[in-house]
Design a protein around this motif. Structure first.
Motif, PDB file in Angstrom:
ATOM      1  N   LEU A 121      84.148   8.286 -98.771  1.00 41.34           N
ATOM      2  CA  LEU A 121      85.522   7.970 -99.139  1.00 41.34           C
ATOM      3  C   LEU A 121      86.437   9.178 -98.974  1.00 41.34           C
ATOM      4  O   LEU A 121      87.604   9.032 -98.606  1.00 41.34           O
ATOM      5  CB  LEU A 121      85.578   7.486-100.581  1.00 41.34           C
ATOM      6  N   CYS A 293      91.280  -5.919-103.544  1.00 49.41           N
ATOM      7  CA  CYS A 293      91.164  -4.721-102.708  1.00 49.41           C
ATOM      8  C   CYS A 293      90.290  -3.684-103.405  1.00 49.41           C
ATOM      9  O   CYS A 293      89.774  -3.914-104.506  1.00 49.41           O
ATOM     10  CB  CYS A 293      92.553  -4.146-102.394  1.00 49.41           C
ATOM     11  N   SER A 294      90.153  -2.535-102.783  1.00 52.52           N
ATOM     12  CA  SER A 294      89.350  -1.452-103.353  1.00 52.52           C
ATOM     13  C   SER A 294      89.930  -0.944-104.664  1.00 52.52           C
ATOM     14  O   SER A 294      89.222  -0.382-105.499  1.00 52.52           O
ATOM     15  CB  SER A 294      89.258  -0.291-102.366  1.00 52.52           C
ATOM     16  N   SER A 296      91.911   1.546-104.850  1.00 54.20           N
ATOM     17  CA  SER A 296      91.876   3.012-104.782  1.00 54.20           C
ATOM     18  C   SER A 296      93.132   3.667-105.337  1.00 54.20           C
ATOM     19  O   SER A 296      93.079   4.824-105.755  1.00 54.20           O
ATOM     20  CB  SER A 296      91.632   3.466-103.342  1.00 54.20           C
ATOM     21  N   TRP A 299      92.420   4.041-109.417  1.00 56.35           N
ATOM     22  CA  TRP A 299      91.103   4.473-109.889  1.00 56.35           C
ATOM     23  C   TRP A 299      91.147   5.359-111.128  1.00 56.35           C
ATOM     24  O   TRP A 299      90.134   5.542-111.801  1.00 56.35           O
ATOM     25  CB  TRP A 299      90.342   5.165-108.771  1.00 56.35           C
ATOM     26  N   LYS A 306      85.351   3.565-108.080  1.00 58.41           N
ATOM     27  CA  LYS A 306      85.202   4.406-106.888  1.00 58.41           C
ATOM     28  C   LYS A 306      83.751   4.791-106.641  1.00 58.41           C
ATOM     29  O   LYS A 306      83.371   5.118-105.513  1.00 58.41           O
ATOM     30  CB  LYS A 306      86.085   5.654-106.989  1.00 58.41           C
ATOM     31  N   LEU A 309      82.059   1.325-105.192  1.00 54.31           N
ATOM     32  CA  LEU A 309      82.494   0.859-103.877  1.00 54.31           C
ATOM     33  C   LEU A 309      81.597   1.437-102.782  1.00 54.31           C
ATOM     34  O   LEU A 309      81.273   2.620-102.779  1.00 54.31           O
ATOM     35  CB  LEU A 309      83.944   1.283-103.620  1.00 54.31           C
ATOM     36  N   ARG A 313      80.962  -3.034 -98.907  1.00 56.88           N
ATOM     37  CA  ARG A 313      81.836  -3.809 -99.784  1.00 56.88           C
ATOM     38  C   ARG A 313      83.295  -3.712 -99.320  1.00 56.88           C
ATOM     39  O   ARG A 313      84.036  -4.702 -99.378  1.00 56.88           O
ATOM     40  CB  ARG A 313      81.711  -3.317-101.221  1.00 56.88           C
ATOM     41  N   LEU A 314      83.682  -2.555 -98.838  1.00 51.41           N
ATOM     42  CA  LEU A 314      85.047  -2.406 -98.321  1.00 51.41           C
ATOM     43  C   LEU A 314      85.280  -3.325 -97.134  1.00 51.41           C
ATOM     44  O   LEU A 314      86.337  -3.967 -97.024  1.00 51.41           O
ATOM     45  CB  LEU A 314      85.311  -0.951 -97.930  1.00 51.41           C
ATOM     46  N   SER A 344      95.965  -0.255-102.946  1.00 44.47           N
ATOM     47  CA  SER A 344      95.039   0.601-102.206  1.00 44.47           C
ATOM     48  C   SER A 344      95.788   1.686-101.445  1.00 44.47           C
ATOM     49  O   SER A 344      96.940   1.505-101.050  1.00 44.47           O
ATOM     50  CB  SER A 344      94.220  -0.236-101.218  1.00 44.47           C
ATOM     51  N   GLU A 349      93.082  -1.498 -95.422  1.00 44.59           N
ATOM     52  CA  GLU A 349      93.467  -2.580 -96.324  1.00 44.59           C
ATOM     53  C   GLU A 349      94.972  -2.842 -96.302  1.00 44.59           C
ATOM     54  O   GLU A 349      95.424  -3.860 -96.854  1.00 44.59           O
ATOM     55  CB  GLU A 349      93.053  -2.240 -97.759  1.00 44.59           C
TER      56      GLU A 349
END
Length: 393
Positions: A121, A293-294, A296, A299, A306, A309, A313-314, A344, A349
């Motif tokens: 990431l 979504c993630s 991110s 977080w 985080k 993930l 999965r993303l 995100s 995304e």
């Protein structure tokens, strides 16, 4: 509970999380078992746990391991607290550190470890944001998120809401991101029981999310569908600005269970639609897709996300996002608007999804695209608005 006993409780909870238990479940289980813990104790333990999750990699480096004891050692070292004042073995305090524990630990390495992100990431953060902004964003994600309120413009102004909040000893300050946002600086734990909240003068909502909804154009009398509504916060934010017909849907209907009550206290009406009822209710002048979504950009609020993930999965999320955008487009009236949003920071995304949709649907065009970076006062957020080509904005 003594400060040291709170650290011991955090150690035990972190060990459960390391074994796969969700953070909220681990905290709830501990709280039910620890009947002796007061509200202040529970809040302090929760803060310890969530801060350790935000800074898991750097605390693991400092503390010399990933178990609860090591993570809390790292947290105390980072805070400049002498370990021998906490690891005393007295009462409910953590056991005294052994020789091996005392010799472990080092400074976190630059990059992903200092940034408290998985290696894969961190590389994506650097690619998306640039090294400098990646470091800044990662640093902000290691801090506690602000508690932010949205003033319900249907019922109140910001100065009026501030005065009502004062009745419950809640102090707020304004926010540069959007004039409806109030940042709580004192009394955050009193918000849920306050008159301002219970009577609909304010709602809990991140400032970036508020700013994104303020950027969307909604004509009076429109038919608006919040396609991935969740709790419905964005519907309520839009409805505070304009009178329209409001509809909400979520694939998990239980997420909307509280929406009718929240809408009622906010002075609006929202029709919650089951999946099989959407087609009959279409078309809509605006379909908003705040897609899964993630997360991110959020977080610091949900730091364990985080670490859970994965790249696989993303990719699954990206496929789901494309499917939702495709399905939602079919619900938009010929002269309507399709809005796509995420919390995100990752381009795959965000703008990549919008570009892909436009490439596959040349009869659509982007009329608005904007990103909000993570900041002291707001989460990371992305918004794009699309219309069929030839339409006026």
């Amino acid at each position: 509970m003594t400060p040291a006993a709170r650290v011991q409780a955090a150690i035990e909870i972190l060990d459960h999380i390391n074994q796969g238990t969700a953070a909220e479940k681990a905290l709830t289980t501990w709280a039910r078992r620890a009947r002796y813990a007061g509200s202040g104790d529970r809040a302090a333990v929760r803060d310890h746990v969530f801060q350790a999750l935000r800074c898991r990699r750097s605390y693991a480096a400092l503390g010399g391991g990933t178990n609860g004891r090591a993570l809390m050692r790292g947290a105390l070292i980072d805070a400049g607290v002498a370990l021998d004042t906490v690891f005393t073995g007295d009462g409910h305090s953590p056991a005294v550190l052994d020789t091996e524990e005392l010799t472990k630990g080092r400074d976190p390495a630059a990059g992903a470890e200092q940034g408290n992100l998985p290696d894969w990431l961190w590389k994506r953060f650097e690619t998306a944001l640039g090294t400098g902004n990646a470091r800044l964003s990662a640093q902000i994600l290691q801090q506690r998120a602000p508690v932010t309120l949205r003033v319900n413009s249907r019922l109140s102004t910001a100065p009026q809401a501030i005065e009502i909040l004062k009745e419950d000893q809640i102090t707020v300050t304004s926010c540069d991101l959007i004039d409806t946002a109030l940042i709580v600086i004192e009394g955050a734990r009193r918000v849920a029981g306050s008159r301002a909240y219970c009577e609909g003068y304010v709602e809990l909502q991140d400032a970036s999310s508020q700013a994104a909804m303020a950027a969307l154009s909604v004509a009076p009398g429109s038919r608006v569908l919040d396609y991935c509504a969740g709790g419905g916060g964005k519907t309520l934010a839009l409805a505070a600005r304009v009178t329209a017909d409001w509809f909400a849907h979520d694939a998990n209907e239980s997420r909307m269970s509280d929406l009718p009550r929240r809408a009622d206290r906010s002075g609006i009406t929202v029709t919650c639609l089951e999946t099989n009822a959407i087609a009959d209710a279409a078309p809509f002048d605006l379909v908003l897709c705040d897609v899964p979504c993630s997360g991110s950009g959020t977080w610091r609020r949900a730091p364990e996300a985080k670490w859970r993930l994965t790249s696989e999965r993303l990719e699954e999320l990206c496929v789901l996002q494309r499917d939702i955008l495709q399905d939602a487009a079919s619900l938009v009236a010929p002269d309507g608007q399709l809005a796509y949003a995420t919390c995100s920071l990752l381009p795959e995304e965000n703008d990549h999804q919008v570009t892909r949709f436009i490439d596959q649907h040349p009869d659509w065009e982007i009329t608005l695209q904007k990103s909000w970076s993570i900041s002291e006062w707001g989460d990371g957020f992305f918004l794009a608005s699309l219309k069929r080509s030839g339409q006026k904005t």
